[in-house]
Design a protein around this motif. Structure first.
Motif, PDB file in Angstrom:
ATOM      1  N   ARG A 162      -6.582  -4.794  -7.731  1.00  8.65           N
ATOM      2  CA  ARG A 162      -7.603  -4.229  -6.842  1.00  8.65           C
ATOM      3  C   ARG A 162      -7.628  -2.716  -7.007  1.00  8.65           C
ATOM      4  NH1 ARG A 162      -6.831  -3.409  -0.447  1.00  8.65           N
ATOM      5  NH2 ARG A 162      -6.118  -1.409  -1.284  1.00  8.65           N
ATOM      6  N   PHE A 177       0.844  -1.211   0.000  1.00  2.56           N
ATOM      7  CA  PHE A 177       0.000   0.000   0.000  1.00  2.56           C
ATOM      8  C   PHE A 177       0.874   1.254   0.000  1.00  2.56           C
ATOM      9  CE2 PHE A 177      -2.201  -3.318   2.586  1.00  2.56           C
ATOM     10  CZ  PHE A 177      -3.078  -3.715   1.590  1.00  2.56           C
ATOM     11  N   LYS A 220     -12.866   3.659   8.445  1.00  2.00           N
ATOM     12  CA  LYS A 220     -13.645   3.274   7.257  1.00  2.00           C
ATOM     13  C   LYS A 220     -15.036   3.888   7.302  1.00  2.00           C
ATOM     14  CE  LYS A 220     -10.308   0.416   7.244  1.00  2.00           C
ATOM     15  NZ  LYS A 220      -9.152   0.606   6.410  1.00  2.00           N
ATOM     16  N   PHE A 250     -13.520  -1.833  -2.416  1.00  2.00           N
ATOM     17  CA  PHE A 250     -12.552  -2.339  -3.372  1.00  2.00           C
ATOM     18  C   PHE A 250     -13.244  -3.128  -4.485  1.00  2.00           C
ATOM     19  CE2 PHE A 250     -10.255  -2.377   0.773  1.00  2.00           C
ATOM     20  CZ  PHE A 250      -9.417  -1.302   0.492  1.00  2.00           C
ATOM     21  N   SER A 307      -4.981   2.818  -5.394  1.00  3.84           N
ATOM     22  CA  SER A 307      -4.276   1.681  -4.789  1.00  3.84           C
ATOM     23  C   SER A 307      -4.646   1.559  -3.306  1.00  3.84           C
ATOM     24  CB  SER A 307      -2.774   1.794  -5.016  1.00  3.84           C
ATOM     25  OG  SER A 307      -2.228   2.926  -4.366  1.00  3.84           O
ATOM     26  N   GLN A 308      -3.930   2.263  -2.447  1.00  6.86           N
ATOM     27  CA  GLN A 308      -4.183   2.187  -1.001  1.00  6.86           C
ATOM     28  C   GLN A 308      -5.638   2.584  -0.708  1.00  6.86           C
ATOM     29  OE1 GLN A 308      -1.876   5.054   1.197  1.00  6.86           O
ATOM     30  NE2 GLN A 308      -1.465   3.573   2.820  1.00  6.86           N
ATOM     31  N   GLY A 309      -6.263   1.876   0.234  1.00  2.00           N
ATOM     32  CA  GLY A 309      -7.672   2.147   0.510  1.00  2.00           C
ATOM     33  C   GLY A 309      -7.865   3.319   1.444  1.00  2.00           C
ATOM     34  N   ASN A 353     -11.334  -7.798   2.451  1.00  2.00           N
ATOM     35  CA  ASN A 353     -10.323  -7.074   1.690  1.00  2.00           C
ATOM     36  C   ASN A 353      -9.276  -8.108   1.277  1.00  2.00           C
ATOM     37  OD1 ASN A 353      -8.387  -5.341   0.716  1.00  2.00           O
ATOM     38  ND2 ASN A 353      -7.925  -4.348   2.664  1.00  2.00           N
ATOM     39  N   TYR A 402      -5.258 -10.151   4.445  1.00  2.00           N
ATOM     40  CA  TYR A 402      -4.841  -8.767   4.694  1.00  2.00           C
ATOM     41  C   TYR A 402      -3.439  -8.766   5.302  1.00  2.00           C
ATOM     42  CZ  TYR A 402      -4.802  -3.938   6.086  1.00  2.00           C
ATOM     43  OH  TYR A 402      -4.439  -2.621   6.232  1.00  2.00           O
ATOM     44  N   TYR A 424     -15.102  -3.330   7.596  1.00  4.59           N
ATOM     45  CA  TYR A 424     -16.015  -2.839   6.546  1.00  4.59           C
ATOM     46  C   TYR A 424     -17.469  -3.213   6.852  1.00  4.59           C
ATOM     47  CZ  TYR A 424     -11.591  -2.120   4.219  1.00  4.59           C
ATOM     48  OH  TYR A 424     -10.312  -1.697   3.936  1.00  4.59           O
TER      49      TYR A 424
HETATM   50  N1  GLN Z   1      -6.134  -1.147   4.527  1.00  2.00           N
HETATM   51  C1  GLN Z   1      -5.677  -0.299   3.459  1.00  2.00           C
HETATM   52  C2  GLN Z   1      -5.832  -1.039   2.130  1.00  2.00           C
HETATM   53  O1  GLN Z   1      -6.203  -2.167   2.092  1.00  2.00           O
HETATM   54  C3  GLN Z   1      -4.226   0.054   3.615  1.00  2.00           C
HETATM   55  C4  GLN Z   1      -3.761   0.520   4.926  1.00  2.00           C
HETATM   56  C5  GLN Z   1      -2.254   0.555   4.927  1.00  2.00           C
HETATM   57  O2  GLN Z   1      -1.670   1.247   4.128  1.00  2.00           O
HETATM   58  N2  GLN Z   1      -1.659  -0.235   5.768  1.00  2.00           N
HETATM   59  O3  GLN Z   1      -5.573  -0.444   1.124  1.00  2.00           O
END
Ligand code: GLN
Ligand code: PMP
Length: 385
Positions: free
Chosen positions: A365, A20, A236, A320, A36-38, A174, A125, A205
């Motif tokens: 993703r 990320f 979130k 995502f 990219s990063q969530g 995720n 994750y 989520y």
């Molecule tokens: N959870 C976020 C994702 O899936 C990223 C968080 C992080 O950068 N550690 O994108």
């Protein structure tokens, strides 16, 4: 520049910087749209910021109680009871954490010993396996098979041994966006019944679930509730991933163990933000509307990509969207994600990053927690591939 005199014997020899961070950095370097990063690229309602400011100016700036402010724990108890019908005692069963990552790390650390096994579901994750390995335990991987990413409960049953200490689950999931059903929770409950296996349920989520589906929390299921540490995150739910405030629900005995470690990891979480979140939680529509909010964005993003050569996989929850790129390239997903960031100007996450062994399903993703204009511009670029 001084350097450490001697070899550094790494506790995490195979770990580098998370994907990320790597992809967000590349996106910034290239001026690419960062899917990219969530994290959302929009703000929370101003009221939430005003509440924090009000509490800071009112002088609420010293240590909160170790387990979290009473106000926030009570507000969480009220929310969980109204949604899941389960009453958690704010005094003994709810702990406020510095985000879900800390909650997950602390949950693993307080339960897992060297030699134990912890079952995780792959794609997994990124923070679960390092936490397990730092405890001297082994992560045992159950498969969520591409493209449906459903759990195979017969496989999970086979993976349980005398050493299994914990099962870590994540729904909505995720990176796949898959949402577990009531039958899934029943199957999990049947596997752990009669054992002392605990469950860590990552439900960050929980409020982002689509098409009329219901989030099946372990809190809803009496057999699972009694052995689960349930983790959630306000990052979130309220568009504030940078605030890093979450919580853990667990029965009294598990919460007591959790708090023993928690008090030495962060001790306590920042006070004005907790007080603001407690007030903000009082209005349920602020979390109940989140599914519809993100479902509209999911649909916008999917429509924008409908004519592209990306093949969109189902997305039942989270922010995502997975896309298979078999029709576009046979490059490995990391190489393609990097190339698209540089040349197409859209950053994504290669799904192979969620696996221990190199694996190529050719899936990227994309995070759709972005403004409509940003999503439209990204779709335009991706449709040209
Ligand atoms: N959870 C976020 C994702 O899936 C990223 C968080 C992080 O950068 N550690 O994108
Ligand atoms: N679990 C999952 C599945 C996540 O996607 C994330 C972050 N996006 C986290 C945990 C961590 O949440 P937090 O930022 O609150 O630490």
């Amino acid at each position: 520049m001084p350097s450490f005199p001697g070899p550094v014997d790494s506790r995490l020899p195979r770990v580098g910087t998370t994907i990320f961070t790597v992809m967000s950095r590349l996106a910034a370097e290239c001026g690419a749209i960062n899917l990219s990063q969530g994290f959302p690229d929009f703000s929370a309602p101003p009221l939430l910021y005003e509440l924090v400011s009000r509490h800071m100016h009112a002088g609420h700036n010293q240590y909160a109680p170790m387990a979290g402010t009473v106000q926030l724990r009570e507000a969480i108890a009220g929310k969980v009871e109204s949604l899941c019908g389960a009453r958690y005692d704010p005094e003994h069963e709810i702990t406020v954490t510095a985000g879900a990552t800390q909650a997950l790390f602390t949950a693993v650390t307080c339960l897992v010993r060297p030699g134990d096994e912890v079952i995780v579901f792959e794609p997994v994750y990124d923070c679960y396996v390092p936490a397990i390995e730092l405890c001297g335990a082994t992560a045992v991987r159950a498969t969520l098979r591409h493209p449906g990413y459903r759990p195979d409960w017969a496989e999970v049953r086979r993976l349980v041994t005398r050493r299994t200490r914990l099962i870590m689950v994540n729904t909505p999931h995720n990176p796949s966006g898959a949402v577990w059903s009531e039958e899934d929770l029943r199957a999990l409950a049947a596997i752990v019944r009669g054992t002392s296996i605990a469950v860590v349920a990552d439900e960050v989520y929980e409020h982002i679930v689509f098409d009329g589906l219901r989030h099946e929390s372990c809190a809803r299921h009496p057999d699972l509730r009694e052995r689960s540490l349930i983790v959630s995150s306000f990052g979130k739910t309220y568009h504030v991933t940078g605030w890093k405030v979450g919580y853990v629900l667990a029965p009294r005995e598990l919460s007591a163990e959790f708090r023993k470690v928690h008090q030495f990891v962060v001790f306590t979480v920042n006070t004005p933000v907790q007080l603001a979140l407690a007030e903000y939680l009082a209005e349920p529509s602020r979390y109940l509307e989140l599914s519809a909010f993100y479902q509209r964005k999911r649909d916008l993003f999917r429509q924008g990509l409908a004519a592209s050569r990306l093949q969109l996989l189902p997305c039942q929850g989270t922010y995502f969207q997975l896309a298979s790129y078999q029709a576009i390239s046979d490059e490995p997903d990391l190489a393609l994600a990097e190339r698209l960031t540089r040349t197409a100007g859209v950053a994504s996450i290669p799904v192979s990053a969620f696996y221990g062994e190199p694996r190529q399903d050719r899936v990227l993703r994309f995070c759709f927690a972005k403004g409509d204009d940003t999503l439209a511009r990204a779709c335009e670029r991706l449709a040209r591939l």
